[in-house]
Design a protein around this motif. Structure first.
Motif, PDB file in Angstrom:
ATOM      1  N   LYS A  19      -8.788   1.398  -5.126  1.00  0.00           N
ATOM      2  CA  LYS A  19      -8.391   2.750  -4.713  1.00  0.00           C
ATOM      3  C   LYS A  19      -9.375   3.325  -3.685  1.00  0.00           C
ATOM      4  O   LYS A  19      -8.968   3.972  -2.727  1.00  0.00           O
ATOM      5  CB  LYS A  19      -8.283   3.669  -5.924  1.00  0.00           C
ATOM      6  CG  LYS A  19      -7.610   4.972  -5.606  1.00  0.00           C
ATOM      7  CD  LYS A  19      -7.249   5.734  -6.859  1.00  0.00           C
ATOM      8  CE  LYS A  19      -6.466   6.966  -6.476  1.00  0.00           C
ATOM      9  NZ  LYS A  19      -6.011   7.706  -7.630  1.00  0.00           N
ATOM     10  N   GLU A  20     -10.676   3.047  -3.857  1.00  0.00           N
ATOM     11  CA  GLU A  20     -11.668   3.517  -2.884  1.00  0.00           C
ATOM     12  C   GLU A  20     -11.442   2.866  -1.519  1.00  0.00           C
ATOM     13  O   GLU A  20     -11.606   3.508  -0.483  1.00  0.00           O
ATOM     14  CB  GLU A  20     -13.086   3.202  -3.369  1.00  0.00           C
ATOM     15  CG  GLU A  20     -13.567   4.104  -4.466  1.00  0.00           C
ATOM     16  CD  GLU A  20     -14.924   3.686  -5.009  1.00  0.00           C
ATOM     17  OE1 GLU A  20     -15.533   2.712  -4.497  1.00  0.00           O
ATOM     18  OE2 GLU A  20     -15.379   4.322  -5.975  1.00  0.00           O
ATOM     19  N   THR A  21     -11.070   1.594  -1.517  1.00  0.00           N
ATOM     20  CA  THR A  21     -10.891   0.851  -0.268  1.00  0.00           C
ATOM     21  C   THR A  21      -9.575   1.191   0.424  1.00  0.00           C
ATOM     22  O   THR A  21      -9.539   1.382   1.645  1.00  0.00           O
ATOM     23  CB  THR A  21     -10.965  -0.667  -0.541  1.00  0.00           C
ATOM     24  OG1 THR A  21     -12.231  -0.963  -1.136  1.00  0.00           O
ATOM     25  CG2 THR A  21     -10.799  -1.469   0.738  1.00  0.00           C
ATOM     26  N   PHE A  22      -8.488   1.259  -0.353  1.00  0.00           N
ATOM     27  CA  PHE A  22      -7.154   1.417   0.245  1.00  0.00           C
ATOM     28  C   PHE A  22      -6.508   2.777  -0.009  1.00  0.00           C
ATOM     29  O   PHE A  22      -5.372   2.998   0.401  1.00  0.00           O
ATOM     30  CB  PHE A  22      -6.227   0.296  -0.255  1.00  0.00           C
ATOM     31  CG  PHE A  22      -6.656  -1.070   0.202  1.00  0.00           C
ATOM     32  CD1 PHE A  22      -6.509  -1.453   1.533  1.00  0.00           C
ATOM     33  CD2 PHE A  22      -7.223  -1.966  -0.684  1.00  0.00           C
ATOM     34  CE1 PHE A  22      -6.907  -2.702   1.962  1.00  0.00           C
ATOM     35  CE2 PHE A  22      -7.625  -3.229  -0.261  1.00  0.00           C
ATOM     36  CZ  PHE A  22      -7.468  -3.589   1.063  1.00  0.00           C
ATOM     37  N   GLN A  23      -7.200   3.687  -0.689  1.00  0.00           N
ATOM     38  CA  GLN A  23      -6.722   5.035  -0.982  1.00  0.00           C
ATOM     39  C   GLN A  23      -5.401   5.055  -1.767  1.00  0.00           C
ATOM     40  O   GLN A  23      -4.580   5.964  -1.603  1.00  0.00           O
ATOM     41  CB  GLN A  23      -6.575   5.885   0.291  1.00  0.00           C
ATOM     42  CG  GLN A  23      -7.892   6.284   0.940  1.00  0.00           C
ATOM     43  CD  GLN A  23      -8.581   5.117   1.618  1.00  0.00           C
ATOM     44  OE1 GLN A  23      -7.996   4.444   2.452  1.00  0.00           O
ATOM     45  NE2 GLN A  23      -9.826   4.859   1.271  1.00  0.00           N
ATOM     46  N   CYS A  24      -5.187   4.049  -2.597  1.00  0.00           N
ATOM     47  CA  CYS A  24      -3.996   4.007  -3.462  1.00  0.00           C
ATOM     48  C   CYS A  24      -4.211   2.967  -4.546  1.00  0.00           C
ATOM     49  O   CYS A  24      -5.148   2.178  -4.477  1.00  0.00           O
ATOM     50  CB  CYS A  24      -2.739   3.681  -2.654  1.00  0.00           C
ATOM     51  SG  CYS A  24      -2.720   2.047  -1.891  1.00  0.00           S
ATOM     52  N   LYS A  25      -3.320   2.983  -5.538  1.00  0.00           N
ATOM     53  CA  LYS A  25      -3.354   1.971  -6.582  1.00  0.00           C
ATOM     54  C   LYS A  25      -2.764   0.675  -6.046  1.00  0.00           C
ATOM     55  O   LYS A  25      -1.904   0.685  -5.170  1.00  0.00           O
ATOM     56  CB  LYS A  25      -2.517   2.412  -7.783  1.00  0.00           C
ATOM     57  CG  LYS A  25      -3.127   3.516  -8.592  1.00  0.00           C
ATOM     58  CD  LYS A  25      -2.251   3.798  -9.793  1.00  0.00           C
ATOM     59  CE  LYS A  25      -2.847   4.868 -10.664  1.00  0.00           C
ATOM     60  NZ  LYS A  25      -2.009   5.110 -11.854  1.00  0.00           N
ATOM     61  N   LEU A  71       0.837  -1.188   0.000  1.00  0.00           N
ATOM     62  CA  LEU A  71       0.000   0.000   0.000  1.00  0.00           C
ATOM     63  C   LEU A  71       0.881   1.249   0.000  1.00  0.00           C
ATOM     64  O   LEU A  71       2.081   1.173   0.283  1.00  0.00           O
ATOM     65  CB  LEU A  71      -0.933  -0.005   1.211  1.00  0.00           C
ATOM     66  CG  LEU A  71      -1.879  -1.206   1.323  1.00  0.00           C
ATOM     67  CD1 LEU A  71      -2.751  -1.071   2.561  1.00  0.00           C
ATOM     68  CD2 LEU A  71      -2.718  -1.367   0.070  1.00  0.00           C
ATOM     69  N   LYS A  72       0.292   2.391  -0.294  1.00  0.00           N
ATOM     70  CA  LYS A  72       1.032   3.655  -0.392  1.00  0.00           C
ATOM     71  C   LYS A  72       1.807   3.978   0.883  1.00  0.00           C
ATOM     72  O   LYS A  72       2.909   4.514   0.833  1.00  0.00           O
ATOM     73  CB  LYS A  72       0.057   4.788  -0.717  1.00  0.00           C
ATOM     74  CG  LYS A  72       0.711   6.121  -0.977  1.00  0.00           C
ATOM     75  CD  LYS A  72      -0.318   7.167  -1.355  1.00  0.00           C
ATOM     76  CE  LYS A  72       0.358   8.475  -1.665  1.00  0.00           C
ATOM     77  NZ  LYS A  72      -0.639   9.496  -2.066  1.00  0.00           N
ATOM     78  N   ASP A  73       1.245   3.616   2.034  1.00  0.00           N
ATOM     79  CA  ASP A  73       1.907   3.909   3.312  1.00  0.00           C
ATOM     80  C   ASP A  73       3.002   2.897   3.664  1.00  0.00           C
ATOM     81  O   ASP A  73       3.581   2.936   4.737  1.00  0.00           O
ATOM     82  CB  ASP A  73       0.886   4.001   4.446  1.00  0.00           C
ATOM     83  CG  ASP A  73       0.129   2.697   4.695  1.00  0.00           C
ATOM     84  OD1 ASP A  73       0.482   1.653   4.105  1.00  0.00           O
ATOM     85  OD2 ASP A  73      -0.828   2.730   5.489  1.00  0.00           O
ATOM     86  N   ARG A 121     -10.668   0.884  -9.515  1.00  0.00           N
ATOM     87  CA  ARG A 121     -11.464   1.910  -8.843  1.00  0.00           C
ATOM     88  C   ARG A 121     -11.855   1.456  -7.434  1.00  0.00           C
ATOM     89  O   ARG A 121     -11.694   2.206  -6.464  1.00  0.00           O
ATOM     90  CB  ARG A 121     -12.711   2.228  -9.671  1.00  0.00           C
ATOM     91  CG  ARG A 121     -13.590   3.319  -9.049  1.00  0.00           C
ATOM     92  CD  ARG A 121     -14.905   3.488  -9.800  1.00  0.00           C
ATOM     93  NE  ARG A 121     -15.678   2.261  -9.916  1.00  0.00           N
ATOM     94  CZ  ARG A 121     -16.414   1.733  -8.947  1.00  0.00           C
ATOM     95  NH1 ARG A 121     -16.462   2.293  -7.760  1.00  0.00           N
ATOM     96  NH2 ARG A 121     -17.100   0.613  -9.151  1.00  0.00           N
TER      97      ARG A 121
END
Length: 155
Positions: free
Chosen positions: A73-79, A51-53, A70
Motif C-alpha cells: 500500500k505504501e508503494t502503490f497507494q492501494c491494496k 492497481l486502483k487506477d 502495508r
C-alpha cells in the motif's frame, strides 16, 4: 499465448536463455521446485495484479515470499488485488500457472521484489504451466526491464 510466444520474445530481444519444457506441471512454487530440483525460494513467482487506477502489473517475488500489505500500500497507494483466473489470460496473455514477466502487452509494467536478491539464480515460468527459464538476477533485470520494489515480508 504459450512458451512459443516467450521464445519469440527472447529471439526478438536477443535474450539467449533457453526455455526448459517439463513433463510435469510447474504451475505452483512447490511443483516447479520439485520438477526443477531447486529450492522453493529459487522459483521466481510472477503475480498478476490490478492497481486502483486500473493499471495491470506483474510483480515477481521469490517463491517463498509473501506480500506485506502495508509495504504494498505504501508503494502503490492501494491494496494488492490479484487478477481473476479468466482476466489473467486475457490481460497478460499467459494462463494462471504460466504467468511470467516476458512477452507481455506493452501496457503492463514489471516490478521485481528485493526478495529475489537472496539468490544468484532464479527460475520464472515461461508462459505455460510446465515451463521455466533460468536467469541470474542481473539477466532477469535486463530481460524484464523491471523496477525494484520492496514489498514482501522479510523472514
Amino acid at each position: 499465448m504459450s512458451w512459443e510466444s516467450v521464445k519469440k520474445h527472447f529471439d526478438d530481444h536477443n535474450i539467449p536463455n533457453e526455455i526448459i519444457l517439463l513433463k510435469e506441471s510447474s504451475a505452483t512454487v512447490e511443483l516447479a521446485a520439485k520438477a526443477l530440483g531447486r529450492e522453493p525460494g529459487e522459483i521466481a513467482k510472477s503475480l498478476a495484479l490490478r492497481l486502483k487506477d486500473g493499471r495491470i502489473i506483474i510483480l515477481v517475488v521469490c517463491g517463498t515470499a509473501r506480500i506485506d500489505n502495508r509495504k504494498f500500500k505504501e508503494t502503490f497507494q492501494c491494496k494488492a488485488q490479484m487478477l481473476s483466473h479468466d482476466e489473467t489470460l486475457v490481460l497478460t496473455g499467459h494462463p494462471v500457472g504460466g504467468v511470467c514477466p516476458f512477452a507481455l502487452p506493452d501496457n503492463i509494467t514489471v516490478y521485481l521484489d528485493e526478495s529475489l536478491k537472496r539468490y544468484e539464480v532464479v527460475y520464472p515460468a515461461a508462459g505455460t504451466a510446465n515451463s521455466a527459464v533460468r536467469f541470474t538476477i542481473e539477466e532477469l533485470v535486463t530481460a524484464t526491464k523491471g523496477s525494484w520494489v520492496s514489498i514482501t515480508q522479510t523472514n
